[in-house]
Design a protein around this motif. Structure first.
Motif, PDB file in Angstrom:
ATOM      1  N   MET A 280      -0.642 -10.230 -87.329  1.00  0.00           N
ATOM      2  CA  MET A 280      -1.808  -9.473 -86.874  1.00  0.00           C
ATOM      3  C   MET A 280      -1.381  -8.303 -85.995  1.00  0.00           C
ATOM      4  SD  MET A 280      -4.363 -12.635 -85.944  1.00  0.00           S
ATOM      5  CE  MET A 280      -5.598 -11.519 -85.269  1.00  0.00           C
ATOM      6  N   ASP A 281      -0.371  -8.536 -85.155  1.00  0.00           N
ATOM      7  CA  ASP A 281       0.140  -7.475 -84.280  1.00  0.00           C
ATOM      8  C   ASP A 281       0.669  -6.309 -85.103  1.00  0.00           C
ATOM      9  OD1 ASP A 281       1.297  -5.972 -82.241  1.00  0.00           O
ATOM     10  OD2 ASP A 281       3.097  -7.198 -82.181  1.00  0.00           O
ATOM     11  N   VAL A 282       1.501  -6.612 -86.111  1.00  0.00           N
ATOM     12  CA  VAL A 282       2.086  -5.549 -86.946  1.00  0.00           C
ATOM     13  C   VAL A 282       0.994  -4.827 -87.732  1.00  0.00           C
ATOM     14  CG1 VAL A 282       3.615  -5.100 -88.897  1.00  0.00           C
ATOM     15  CG2 VAL A 282       4.329  -6.680 -87.104  1.00  0.00           C
ATOM     16  N   ALA A 283       0.049  -5.575 -88.294  1.00  0.00           N
ATOM     17  CA  ALA A 283      -1.012  -4.956 -89.090  1.00  0.00           C
ATOM     18  C   ALA A 283      -1.876  -4.028 -88.240  1.00  0.00           C
ATOM     19  CB  ALA A 283      -1.871  -6.044 -89.731  1.00  0.00           C
ATOM     20  N   LEU A 284      -2.268  -4.485 -87.058  1.00  0.00           N
ATOM     21  CA  LEU A 284      -3.115  -3.642 -86.203  1.00  0.00           C
ATOM     22  C   LEU A 284      -2.334  -2.455 -85.647  1.00  0.00           C
ATOM     23  CD1 LEU A 284      -5.203  -6.314 -84.257  1.00  0.00           C
ATOM     24  CD2 LEU A 284      -5.926  -4.840 -86.132  1.00  0.00           C
TER      25      LEU A 284
END
Length: 323
Positions: A280-284
């Motif tokens: 989620m961190d990388v995607a956001l």
């Protein structure tokens, strides 16, 4: 001398603990302890606090307003400064001032605003509770425990236990020290599952994952403020690569052990939670960089907590620390 191995384990736990909180502080608070202030005794711009961004402050300074964008409190711009700040906090000397500065923090390049981030208080309360009242007291506990063991041996067998009870206590201590973990049986399903099982059960696989955790720890510790765009992009790319590597590890274990077998282990559940949060961190972060879907900085800072807690995976692979 008998307490030396246990004290060594406590020192390693303390180092990991401080490193986790230091990395977490850098991820959450780097570049946030700055504001615009009047400099050089220039009273013509006494309301420097009204300039809320670094760009506005530097523009006013270029126009001769007598202001500068300065750091007003020791903070968390890099891992060295973060550990030094945490050491100051652990002494309990004026640590609330650091906590209040963090609670007023907004984001890098913006001036603080009163109680803009009240949740940051949890970071400091947690560190003071664990760092000052738990981890440091482990030293005393280790010394006292070793002293009691030596005293019991010097006095002979305990008076209130017969021989059978003594053997039972020794057997329980041995079982506790061994901590035998069950090994899943090799699956009889498709060849892909058998291949994945053979891979994850090899000692070399654990050593490779441990190497990844150590390398990821070094990369996280390299984060700093201010960082050039090239350095920030490089660190972001490397972090995304590590996230992909840990995702591949999770997929291999899920394939080898099955969902039920994978989730049976508390450490696997912890690893899986970190992988999901990292994804989620990388995607956001990618969405925020594209400017197509702007993401709240608070959300990004919260998800970056998963990066710091990857260091705790070292405890899983150190039998002495788990005791």
């Amino acid at each position: 001398t008998e307490a030396a191995p246990a004290i060594g384990n406590v020192l390693v736990i303390m180092a990991i603990f401080w490193l986790v909180f230091g990395i977490l502080g850098v991820q959450l608070l780097a570049g946030t302890f700055y504001r615009c202030e009047a400099v050089g005794g220039d009273e013509t711009f006494a309301n420097a606090e009204t300039l809320e961004t670094r760009a506005a402050c530097e523009a006013a300074a270029a126009a001769g307003a007598g202001v500068a964008w300065v750091k007003y409190q020791r903070g968390f711009d890099h891992i060295g400064e973060a550990v030094l700040t945490l050491f100051e906090v652990s002494t309990l000397e004026d640590w609330p001032s650091v906590m209040h500065a963090a609670m007023d923090s907004t984001e890098p390049g913006r001036a603080p605003r009163r109680d803009a981030s009240p949740a940051m208080a949890l970071y400091f309360v947690g560190f003071v509770t664990l760092g000052s009242f738990v981890v440091l007291n482990l030293f005393v506990g280790v010394v006292i425990d070793t002293f009691l063991q030596i005293r019991n041996r010097s006095r002979g067998a305990p008076v209130l236990m017969d021989a059978a009870q003594q053997r039972w206590v020794q057997a329980q201590r041995l079982m506790t020290a061994l901590r035998v973990e069950p090994v899943a049986a090799r699956p009889a399903g498709p060849a892909a599952r058998r291949w994945a099982y053979d891979v994850v059960q090899r000692p070399a696989f654990d050593r490779a994952v441990l190497g990844l955790v150590l390398a990821n720890m070094a990369v996280l510790a390299a984060a700093h403020y201010p960082a050039s765009p090239a350095a920030a992009a490089t660190l972001s790319l490397i972090n995304g690569t590590f996230s992909l590597a840990f995702f591949v590890e999770m997929v291999l274990k899920l394939l080898a052990l099955g969902p039920r077998g994978y989730l049976r282990s508390p450490w696997n559940r912890f690893d899986g939670l970190l992988v999901v949060a990292s994804a989620m961190d990388v995607a956001l972060e990618l969405a925020d960089m594209s400017d197509a879907f702007p993401v709240s900085p608070l959300v990004l800072r919260t998800l970056r907590i998963a990066r710091a807690f990857r260091v705790l995976r070292l405890v899983r692979r150190a039998a002495g620390l788990r005791r």
